[in-house]
Enzyme design. Structure first.
Site, short mmCIF file in Angstrom:
data_model
loop_
_atom_site.label_atom_id
_atom_site.label_comp_id
_atom_site.label_asym_id
_atom_site.label_seq_id
_atom_site.Cartn_x
_atom_site.Cartn_y
_atom_site.Cartn_z
N MET A 49 0.84 -1.05 0.17
CA MET A 49 0.13 0.02 -0.07
C MET A 49 0.92 1.39 0.04
SD MET A 49 -2.81 1.55 -0.01
CE MET A 49 -2.95 3.12 0.08
N GLU A 50 0.61 2.22 -1.00
CA GLU A 50 1.52 3.30 -1.18
C GLU A 50 1.28 4.59 -0.19
OE1 GLU A 50 -1.11 2.16 -3.18
OE2 GLU A 50 -2.32 4.00 -3.73
N GLU A 54 4.46 0.67 -6.06
CA GLU A 54 4.00 1.60 -4.91
C GLU A 54 4.92 3.12 -4.92
OE1 GLU A 54 1.75 0.62 -3.71
OE2 GLU A 54 1.90 -1.28 -4.19
N HIS A 86 3.05 5.45 -7.56
CA HIS A 86 1.99 5.89 -6.75
C HIS A 86 2.44 7.17 -6.00
CE1 HIS A 86 -1.38 3.30 -7.68
NE2 HIS A 86 -0.92 2.43 -7.03
#
Ligand SMILES: [Zn+2]
Length: 1025
Positions: free
Chosen positions: A417-418, A452, A455
């Site tokens: 998760m970025e 990631e 992002h």
């Protein structure tokens, strides 16, 4: 966000390390593009969901505008009446309300100690009006009162500016207490605000304070759980554009799911250690602190975190100072963030170790892990070090923060998760151990880190306005990660892999009648969750690649840079991106990009271009491609373009193989004609498969292409060869081409040495083998597969299994050997059994790339004692990648007792973490001996699975697809369909997965009834069997 490898496979990536079982799980999720998965490192899937389409459809946009206009008129009328009634006092909720039947002024409720304070100079305050609204289906707050706001979206009248978080995390009793001081502005005079909250106590009014000034008091607080909203009402109206701050105290227990602020644990030297971490995307920040939890409501954040003094805390930004609170605890104070969305906030309290460095452009970078695993963090730090400067140059914007931390979380639902400045990862997506982790997993780690990091610009710096444009975030990150990975290691030929792993996977997923458009209208959390799928990730990135290829050199990159600069620290939508790129190409060379790209984003599916030659003339037509003749497009997403696309059709011919030509096929044209030289033997369209469409030729042209492949396949690139193979097999499955074409083509593979084409062929042949498994023709399928693979098997045996090879050469070797084991090639099976035995009895380690194959084979051909040995290794290894390989290898057993026990262990969290339940079920379902047990297990434990994964559609989708993908008999179909249909309705998680599963099962049954004899005869004729 990146999915876990297994899930991501369904988003198009392969797991080369992963072994039979691993692959199983992917193919299965794609409704068996392969057979048992041994054969193909590719993973396919058909995850797709979504609500109703279309925010950018012009037609629909018009309709929507009309509705909005009408609504505005109604609201205005209500507003005027209310204003008159209240003697022109400023209005509060009406502008925010849905149309109401009755509006009346009421008495103000008693004043409580909830309060709001102005942070600007106090001025004379108007008196507020409280409006009660009657709706058709009233929203009832937890205290039984009417909840005055009925929309699941927040009112547009309140904009957060800054959040000041002050939290205490106690890892002894898992309690979290804290307060948030939110500074906000109103765009109009309102006497109430609505924000999000979920699963927490908003503590007693005495604990709430007023901040300075003469702000109105908070007179009421209502909570509406169905919409995860809290409503605050004030004694007077707030002044537009004045900054107010509201302090809200809260408390809760750390979540035991993998969303919000949750607890995770690991074992160190025999004792269990806990940590607290976050996962907010898409809608779980509201579970950690009350907030305006929508991506366009950006604000800055500051954090004070009190924790045990033996632990440390991390936040999006750098630590400013630490203060001793008492004998046991300290408080960390962090720097204020840049302006950002709530879903990107992250914090962790743990006792991890770290390694650090600094990039050439001065960013402080660190990787945190469980102290025992810190030695596995060096690859990730190296990728971080090299990729941040590369992206700064590519995006033309400096990395906006002063630090970037990455952390390996023991329990994590996605792959990564970025979160801005604090990226969280599943351990297997970031930890690498030389000699233990396979080259496939290594590449996956590099791709996940580069995804990631992409992002941090595309998603974090510029964020989609709303989740309907999620594909902008994920499609771009999924495309740019190939550029980042290519920069990290040129020898990996990442862009060659894009075709096989991304484009071809997306073409499969999007050929379902129950697919969905890239851009979909989503509102509630379950709809939002459901679009984190192969369409947003793979199709998104595939159409971006098509666009980049269509544009003149550098236009794409310059347009992207312009877009990022123009919208930085803000939000944008899809059309903003097309406009930025169009503006860069200001010579008019590209025309209106939105006209073309809308046909790819606003309707589901894609075209097959039919090319027929008459003499020198070629006629091109287009039609919607569906994977099976009995599939129809779902009425859920009617096409605004009648399933026609604007297609950048590229082609080259036998007389000029490197010369790319382009014809733009318009959606309004029924056909496009162009001439070739009379001596041209064949035409090949979709050069290097950079376009998102399939191509069908007349039989003469197919045969000419097959002859070229058999005579000298190297005249075509590996990408073009893989494209021809995948298109031919897919067209035959859809009944648009005789199976004799792809099967005849596959004979050239006896000379093929490249991974891409061989992988595409193995994948497609396995799909056929999977359906034929219980027919008498299956033995001829096996004989043909072994015939095709024998030259490769012989080559590997001659050079040695551990011989050094290129990166893609290693992938090829893994594919060939795993296929050979699966097909029962005697020498290969025997050798894997020997390697397993040596490992078990003498501790002789198996080389990293062969472990998945050897472990699985050892378990398949082994005893219960061998299985127990594998289980013990699973529980004791510290290497995250080794754990993953063993988890899947254990599913390979044919022993019914072990299969059933393993399935039941998948729900026992003391044995298998809940993040791995879906992986185990899917892997067992991919095992021919476990398929039925897995389906029965899912049916029997459905309630538990749904309760556990209700908010994880990907997990549910993976499970549904895996247990149904092999079904090709009517009675099996009846059993599965009866259950799944009766357990799903429109609002259920995984509905689209069920629709696609039904579609695939029916397609399998149809294929078997119409093609079994023809294909069996072909296999027999070509093997002498
Ligand atoms: Zn992502």
């Amino acid at each position: 966000m990146e999915q876990e490898m297994a899930a991501a496979m369904s988003a198009g990536y392969r797991v080369l390390e992963e072994d039979p079982a691993d692959q199983l799980d992917f193919q299965d999720s794609s409704s068996f593009r392969d057979d048992e998965g041994y054969l193909n490192p590719r993973i396919q899937s058909a995850g797709s969901h979504g609500g109703r389409i279309m925010r950018f459809s012009k037609e629909r946009a018009c309709t929507k505008r009309s509705a909005v206009l009408l609504l505005c008129v109604v609201l205005l009328a209500i507003f005027v009446i209310a204003v008159i009634a209240s003697l022109a006092r400023p209005q509060c909720m009406p502008p925010l309300q849905k149309p109401s039947v009755k509006v009346e002024a009421t008495e103000e409720t008693k004043t409580t100690s909830y309060s709001v304070a102005t942070t600007s100079a106090a001025t004379k305050e108007p008196t507020a009006t409280v409006i009660s609204v009657t709706t058709k289906s009233p929203a009832i707050a937890t205290n039984g009162e009417l909840f005055p706001w009925t929309d699941i979206r927040l009112p547009e009248t309140t904009k957060p500016v800054h959040y000041e978080l002050d939290m205490v995390t106690n890892l002894s009793n898992f309690k979290v207490t804290g307060s948030v001081n939110i500074t906000f502005r109103c765009t109009t005079g309102v006497n109430s605000i609505v924000m999000h909250t979920k699963s927490m106590n908003l503590t007693s009014p005495e604990r709430l304070q007023t901040l300075g000034g003469s702000a109105p008091a908070v007179t009421k607080m209502l909570i509406y759980e169905a919409h995860e909203q809290v409503y605050f009402e004030f004694s007077n109206a707030l002044k537009p554009s004045t900054e107010y701050s509201i302090i809200i105290s809260f408390s809760y227990k750390l979540s035991e799911t993998l969303a919000g602020y949750y607890r995770s644990s690991y074992t160190e030297k025999g004792s269990q250690r806990f940590l607290a971490t976050t996962q907010f995307e898409p809608t779980s920040a509201r579970q950690a602190f009350p907030c305006f939890d929508e991506p366009q409501l950006k604000a800055t954040f500051s954090m004070k975190m009190t924790r045990d003094k033996n632990l440390l805390s991390l936040f999006n930004t750098e630590l400013l100072k630490t203060t001793l609170i008492d004998d046991n605890s300290e408080q960390d104070v962090f720097k204020t963030t840049v302006k950002m969305s709530t879903y990107l906030v992250a914090f962790v309290v743990c006792d991890f170790a770290k390694i650090s460095n600094i990039t050439s452009s001065g960013t402080n970078i660190s990787v945190y892990t469980n102290p025992e695993k810190i030695g596995q963090a060096h690859l990730a730090l190296d990728v971080l070090q090299k990729t941040i400067p590369f992206y700064e140059s590519f995006f033309g914007v400096e990395y906006p923060l002063s630090k970037q931390d990455m952390i390996a979380i023991p329990d994590f639902s996605a792959g990564a998760m970025e979160n801005w400045g604090l990226i969280t990862y599943r351990e297997a997506s970031i930890l690498y151990q030389e000699g233990v982790t396979s080259s496939g997993r290594k590449e996956w780690i590099v791709q996940t880190v580069t995804h990631e990091l992409a992002h941090q610009w595309f998603g974090n710096l510029v964020t989609m306005e709303w989740w309907n444009d999620l594909w902008l975030n994920e499609g771009f990150a999924s495309f740019v990660m190939f550029l980042g990975s290519d920069n990290y290691n040129k020898e990996w030929k990442m862009m060659d892999q894009f075709t096989v792993f991304t484009t071809q996977n997306a073409l499969w997923v999007d050929s379902h009648g129950n697919s969905h458009p890239i851009s979909v209208d989503v509102k509630d959390p379950s709809e939002i969750n459901a679009i984190f799928d192969g369409i947003s990730y793979d199709k998104g990135s595939a159409i971006i690649r098509m666009l980049k290829d269509y544009l003149p050199d550098n236009v794409f990159q310059k347009g992207l840079q312009s877009y990022l600069k123009k919208f930085q620290f803000s939000n944008a939508n899809t059309n903003d991106l097309w406009n930025s790129i169009s503006e860069v190409a200001n010579d008019g060379a590209v025309g209106s990009l939105s006209d073309m790209m809308d046909t790819w984003t606003l309707q589901m599916g894609y075209p097959v271009v039919n090319l027929t030659r008459k003499g020198p003339q070629v006629c091109a037509t287009q039609e919607h491609f569906l994977h099976s003749p009995n599939v129809k497009p779902s009425p859920d997403f009617p096409s605004p373009y009648n399933y026609r696309w604007i297609i950048p059709l590229t082609y080259f011919t036998s007389d000029a193989m490197s010369e790319k030509k382009t014809k733009l096929m318009d959606k309004s044209q029924t056909e496009v004609r162009f001439n070739l030289d009379i001596n041209v033997r064949w035409i090949k369209a979709n050069m290097n498969q950079s376009g998102f469409y399939r191509v069908n030729y007349d039989v003469d042209n197919w045969n000419a292409l097959i002859n070229q492949l058999k005579e000298d396949h190297t005249q075509l690139t590996a990408a073009d060869r893989a494209n021809l193979v995948d298109d031919a097999f897919s067209l035959a499955w859809a009944d648009k081409l005789s199976h004799s074409i792809p099967l005849d083509m596959s004979l050239y593979l006896l000379k093929e040495h490249e991974y891409g084409p061989l992988s595409a062929a193995v994948s497609n042949l396995n799909k056929i083998g999977s359906v034929m498994r219980s027919t008498k023709g299956y033995s001829s399928f096996v004989a043909y597969m072994l015939k095709l693979l024998t030259p490769q098997i012989d080559h590997i045996n001659q050079t040695g299994w551990d011989a050094e090879t290129t990166h893609l050469g290693g992938f090829l070797k893994t594919t060939v050997l795993s296929s050979a084991v699966h097909l029962g090639h005697p020498e290969t099976v025997e050798h894997t059994k020997t390697l397993f035995r040596k490992w078990k009895e003498h501790g002789t380690l198996v080389s990293a790339d062969l472990r998945a194959i050897v472990y699985c084979s050892g378990i398949v051909h082994g005893t219960r004692d061998d299985w127990d040995f594998g289980w013990k290794k699973y529980n004791t290894t510290l290497a995250a990648s080794e754990k993953t390989v063993l988890l899947r290898a254990l599913s390979c057993t044919y022993d019914p007792f072990l299969i059933n026990r393993y399935l039941h262990w998948s729900l026992d969290e003391d044995k298998i973490s809940s993040q791995n339940t879906g992986t185990v079920i899917a892997a067992v379902a991919g095992n021919p001996a476990g398929a039925h047990a897995a389906l029965t297990f899912v049916i029997e434990n459905w309630d538990i699975l749904i309760e556990r994964y209700e908010d994880s559609p990907f997990e549910i989708s993976q499970i549904i697809k895996s247990v149904t993908s092999r079904i090709s008999r009517q009675f099996e179909y009846d059993q599965a369909s009866q259950f799944f249909i009766s357990h799903f309705n429109d609002s259920n998680t995984g509905k689209r997965a069920v629709q696609q599963a039904l579609e695939n099962m029916k397609s399998n049954i149809l294929w078997l009834s119409t093609h079994e004899v023809e294909v069996t005869n072909w296999f027999e004729a070509n093997t002498g069997s």
